[in-house]
Design a protein around this motif. Structure first.
Motif, PDB file in Angstrom:
ATOM      1  N   HIS C  57       0.848  -1.193   0.000  1.00 57.55           N
ATOM      2  CA  HIS C  57       0.000   0.000   0.000  1.00 57.55           C
ATOM      3  C   HIS C  57       0.887   1.248   0.000  1.00 57.55           C
ATOM      4  O   HIS C  57       1.849   1.330   0.761  1.00 57.55           O
ATOM      5  N   LEU C  59       0.511   4.068   1.316  1.00 59.45           N
ATOM      6  CA  LEU C  59       0.589   4.683   2.648  1.00 59.45           C
ATOM      7  C   LEU C  59       1.657   4.005   3.489  1.00 59.45           C
ATOM      8  O   LEU C  59       2.413   4.658   4.209  1.00 59.45           O
ATOM      9  N   LYS C  72       3.537   0.585  15.236  1.00 59.09           N
ATOM     10  CA  LYS C  72       2.155   0.191  14.995  1.00 59.09           C
ATOM     11  C   LYS C  72       2.098  -1.044  14.114  1.00 59.09           C
ATOM     12  O   LYS C  72       3.101  -1.437  13.507  1.00 59.09           O
ATOM     13  N   ASP C  74      -0.311  -2.414  10.941  1.00 61.74           N
ATOM     14  CA  ASP C  74      -1.425  -2.186  10.016  1.00 61.74           C
ATOM     15  C   ASP C  74      -1.659  -3.487   9.270  1.00 61.74           C
ATOM     16  O   ASP C  74      -0.729  -4.056   8.701  1.00 61.74           O
ATOM     17  N   VAL C  75      -2.903  -3.944   9.293  1.00 61.91           N
ATOM     18  CA  VAL C  75      -3.203  -5.210   8.633  1.00 61.91           C
ATOM     19  C   VAL C  75      -3.887  -4.927   7.308  1.00 61.91           C
ATOM     20  O   VAL C  75      -4.988  -4.370   7.278  1.00 61.91           O
ATOM     21  N   TYR C  76      -3.217  -5.241   6.199  1.00 67.03           N
ATOM     22  CA  TYR C  76      -3.841  -5.163   4.882  1.00 67.03           C
ATOM     23  C   TYR C  76      -4.317  -6.567   4.540  1.00 67.03           C
ATOM     24  O   TYR C  76      -4.110  -7.507   5.307  1.00 67.03           O
TER      25      TYR C  76
END
Lengths: 321, 321, 321, 321, 321
Positions: C57, C59, C72, C74-76
């Motif tokens: 991603h 981002l 952190k 982040d789970v895609y």
């Protein structure tokens, strides 16, 4: 020495007995709708009888004897076990433990010392308060715990007025003694707050207990006591912050006093300096103008006067005089 | 050096062996209802055997050897792994780690140094306490952890009395040394509290564990230990606040002492000032009235007396004398 | 300058290549069971290729380049993106960012500077550690993050010993310099703690992630790292409280020194006062008994001796001498 | 003395009556869509009538009379009981209690003293504000509580400007009096904050209440008041931190003043020291060069001048002059 | 004065108009896929039109005008209302409010003063950034809020460098002025932190909003902004702790200065004491050995020299010289 008192009642009946056996209490539970057994300073045999005749959990009985247990609710199958604390303020402020076993048809209270709050409940029962006689054991438990929490407020008021008086004294006449008294008050507040804080959660648990022995209506009552408990803790929290602030005030005022004293020293030193210096100058054994003659005196005194006035004016300008 | 001890029992049977192999322990697990293996200061080979014979997770065995792990509960399929801490107070106060593996039929405890709390459990077992012999491994785990937590209270009492004594000393005779001792005590309390705090949650997890190897009754017991743990932490929290307050007291009292010393200096300076000034004046080599004559002495002494009295009166009014 | 390194392996195979293209990495992903791409100091083109060839991603790629992002997870859809921080302690203490993309068959790590922790992982792989070669990409990710957290402890020990030494110095010889060094240490601890704190939650999330690319077994491993992370933060919290307490100690000891110095001044002034006053009195030009005669000297010296002894006795009583 | 006022309205109708009985109020409830009963300083009989005619819970009525209850929401079957607090700032700052009973067709407000916020609501109703006349009792309750919270902001602004003024004064001219005023302000802020904090949760509960007597639309309104309440508490929190910081500033500035005063003392002492020492030396009754001769004076004055200049230069280098 | 600007676009179309009416905006909403209405300093009529033409809730419009509302998200049926804050740092540091209404096909932003962050968004749109033109109103809202949060970091860096500079100054040359500047900085940090803190939760809510007008992909974007927001608050928290620590440093350094000054006073007083005392002794008008003879001078000077050296040696041992 152990002492067992019992009160039993039904909507239209009331009986009170002193110095009874646990066995007798058990009999009354069968006959009356609500039986309240109060055990003062229990010994081993009494606790055993409670375990066998009332089927209390040995852990709960152990905690009822240990006086350093944080307030809590333990829910057993058909018995709710509550540990609550009362404020005792003889010379020092402290808390005392009340253990309460609540079942459908009886409650058992265990405590160590005199418990005036229980006497208030007894008086209501003896007066045959109809609301109480008609209600179940859960309402009796509520009444006891409600009066317990209500009994905090006079102590909190006294703490408040102690703090107010100390506040006045410190701000008017700060002294080294003030800080020790503040610390003593702060220690009391911290101890009290930490001892009573678990009780807020305890009432929160009671107010949400969905078990057969608590009627839904009673939960409303427990929720109300929880509200009062929160108010009591809020007051303690507020006073804790104020007493901490007051300690800082005291520290700054002490620093300020150092300031004032040094100012006084500086003023006295400086204002007398011209006299000291001039007299020292005219004390020299050298042939100055006026040496050993009256004219020397006139010059010396004039110099002293002029310089002292000059110093005084300078100090007044600095705001020190 | 590694040492393995084993105790195995059934409701009517009891066996205790010293310096055994892990293999022997495994055999006992098959024969008895509960087997307790205690491994002191394990070496690599012992840990490997525990991994192969008892199917412990390598991560758990690694944590059992690392002595800086926060208390926790890890639930594996049929084993619960617990890390608990005990208070050790020889010269300094510190905590020591006890690792406990709990299964349906056995528990394995691993520790590094002498652990007197375990000896208390062994004594109960040797006395063939019927409640214990009849119960399962979960109850044995409870007994061990309960005695562990109970062993905190004498240390907390000692900490309390240390604090009380320090409190007395500081308020009566504040000195620079007091603050260092307060700091040492505070450091101890903070270290202890942060080391024991995760244990509160650990017991909370244990008291809510719904797995086959824990009987529901045992959860009640763990809930009770959790209550004691909370009390211990409350005491530490209270003392932590009091010791912090005491540090502020000490700071203010030190400031106050500065005040007192400067006051003394100011009083001595001011009270002797008239004598100094007047004698300096009459030491001038100018022809004042009474120069080199007895009448000068009388005037000087009178002036000194009057001024000193005036200064003394003024100081007394200010409350400094 | 950008540098891409790749390691790929299967249970029985292992390949390592330096300075490869992202395209080549993509090819290896197809052939091997696990591929680890390490991108050092990525440029725009490399990031674009990662976006197109690995479907990262944008981002996440942006955050991988920004070095002020809190840790952190982040789970895609089929990729887990993790930001972790390492402690770098050259002259000042600081943290550095490691970005990790975890997929079922590969992981991509992105960082800016030298990362010795990664080298440790590579060495394990090169030695063909069977556990690692058999496990998937999730275990490789665990190994990297575990070594990252393990690398904190030597730094924490060094911080601890710095604090201990400072503690000793301050209590033995408090000086103005001590407070600046304390502040520097406190700033380091606060910065470190706030930078690492989000990582505790990060591991908490990882340990509870129920997604296909993480095997259930791996979650146990992440839970273990979380435990170590908690221990690291507990140590930082403890030291933060101790350094704050030490600052108060330093402040009080400084106040105490003011006290000591003023006491010395007062003692010296007071003890020499009788000599000063008496000599001043006998320096008056008035006809006292013994004026200009030896008898005056005897009286003066006697007076000085008596008064000095009196003052010394008084001071000793006050505990100042 | 007790006073009962009632306002009743329907979309096209409006009636207001003073000094009515509870019975009359009950009648109006039947006739109008919304009836608002305001009871000022209730006596026992009025409360009894409210209990019998409006079916209010005795506990709620008891709390409505107790003025030390923390803000809360109690939900009874078809009545919501709310305790809210207003800020009263005559000489001291304090809070006052408003009890509100909300039902589908009526609301009852109980308070002790004058409540200007209620008058604002009445004015809106008298002007026959169409939105209000069309809405139900829940919207009326919202309007009352919204105006209550809005009435905090002028008080908060006044507190803010008090703090700003005190900030200016302390930084420009720190004095012992400043700390007492800071403490008074801090006490006010702490008291206010602790009294209003429970109200945030109270509005949170109201905004999520899913009961028939609250229309969904009204919840949006309560959520909005909650936002305002949060802003008010944020302001109090900010000011609480600033006033605490200011206390530290005041303490340091006081310390700094001690510093300045001692510097002045040291400068005066040191700068006059050469004159004092030299004149003392030349006052000795020993045969120095120039004894009782003019040349002695020249030497003495030269020495004084040279030494004084040297001291002055040294002090200027130190930055004290 | 009120000013309305509108930008409307579709994947292949783009239009921008200044000083339009709300009615015209409403028309554009029908024609284009995304319409962005920016209202600067709205008057009553504009707000009314927004209420009637865009069906905004009156409460939201009221909050959009009130500039003291804490950041929040309010979800209405098909509109999400967001209040965000920007940092404004002209002379003092402050925050300014941006109100955003987000619907499926349009967003409306309302603010009071110049908002440079919005201009950055406009520039991106004018350049016909394909990603933006293809995305919906939710992505436009993300872009605006992302740039808002990004605009915090230069301010935070400036705050950081201010703090670093102050830190240096205080530790090198502590002065009374330093504390006032520290307090000002601390006040700024506290105000900023309390104003921005609600925004963290706001983004948390946005990132979890499951409503039709937000595509799932956009939630990923909001989660990313939340991460940046957390980093910004972490930085503020860290600096808040450091500035508080620095205040304690400043206080101790001030105390230390008092110490230094008193040491100087004591050293000067003590080192000149032998000369003062001896000259005073030899100034007595009594017949000592060497009275009015040169031998007296030799004795006096020898005594002074010996005593001064003795005092100097003693002081050097004490470390004061």
């Amino acid at each position: 020495m152990v002492r067992v008192e019992v009160i039993a009642y039904a909507p239209t009946d009331f009986i009170e007995e002193q110095d009874v056996t646990i066995g007798r209490c058990r009999e009354l539970v069968e006959k009356y709708s609500v039986t309240w057994v109060n055990v003062v300073d229990p010994d081993g045999r009494t606790l055993e009888e409670l375990e066998t005749l009332f089927a209390f959990h040995p852990l709960a009985l152990e905690d009822a004897q240990n006086h350093a247990i944080a307030s809590k609710v333990d829910v057993y199958e058909d018995i709710v076990f509550v540990i609550a604390r009362t404020i005792v303020w003889a010379e020092d402020i402290d808390t005392d433990q009340l253990s309460v076993f609540i079942a459908r048809k009886f409650i058992v209270t265990i405590h160590d010392k005199v418990f005036p709050q229980l006497e208030d409940v007894r008086i209501r029962l003896r007066r045959k308060n109809p609301k109480m006689l008609k209600s179940g054991a859960d309402f009796l438990a509520y009444t006891i715990l409600d009066l317990l929490v209500d009994s905090y407020f006079p102590h909190l008021d006294r703490l408040q007025s102690l703090l107010d008086r100390l506040e006045d004294e410190i701000i008017k006449r700060p002294s080294g003694e003030g800080i020790s008294r503040l610390h003593a008050l702060r220690t009391d507040i911290v101890r009290l707050r930490n001892a009573l804080r678990p009780q807020r959660d305890m009432f929160g648990v009671l107010a949400r207990l969905e078990i057969p022995i608590f009627r839904k209506e009673t939960l409303t009552y427990f929720r109300d006591v929880q509200g009062h408990m929160i108010s009591a803790l809020d007051t303690l929290d507020t006073n804790r912050e104020i007493v901490a602030s007051l300690m800082e005030v005291q520290a700054t005022l002490t620093s300020n006093q150092v300031n004032e004293v040094i100012k006084v020293l500086t003023v006295i030193f400086t204002i007398t300096l011209p006299i000291a210096i001039v007299s020292s100058l005219f004390g020299m054994n050298v042939a100055f103008y006026g040496f050993n003659e009256p004219v020397g005196l006139y010059i010396a005194v004039s110099l002293m006067a002029v310089l002292t006035v000059a110093v005084a004016v300078w100090m007044r300008r600095k705001g020190w005089l």
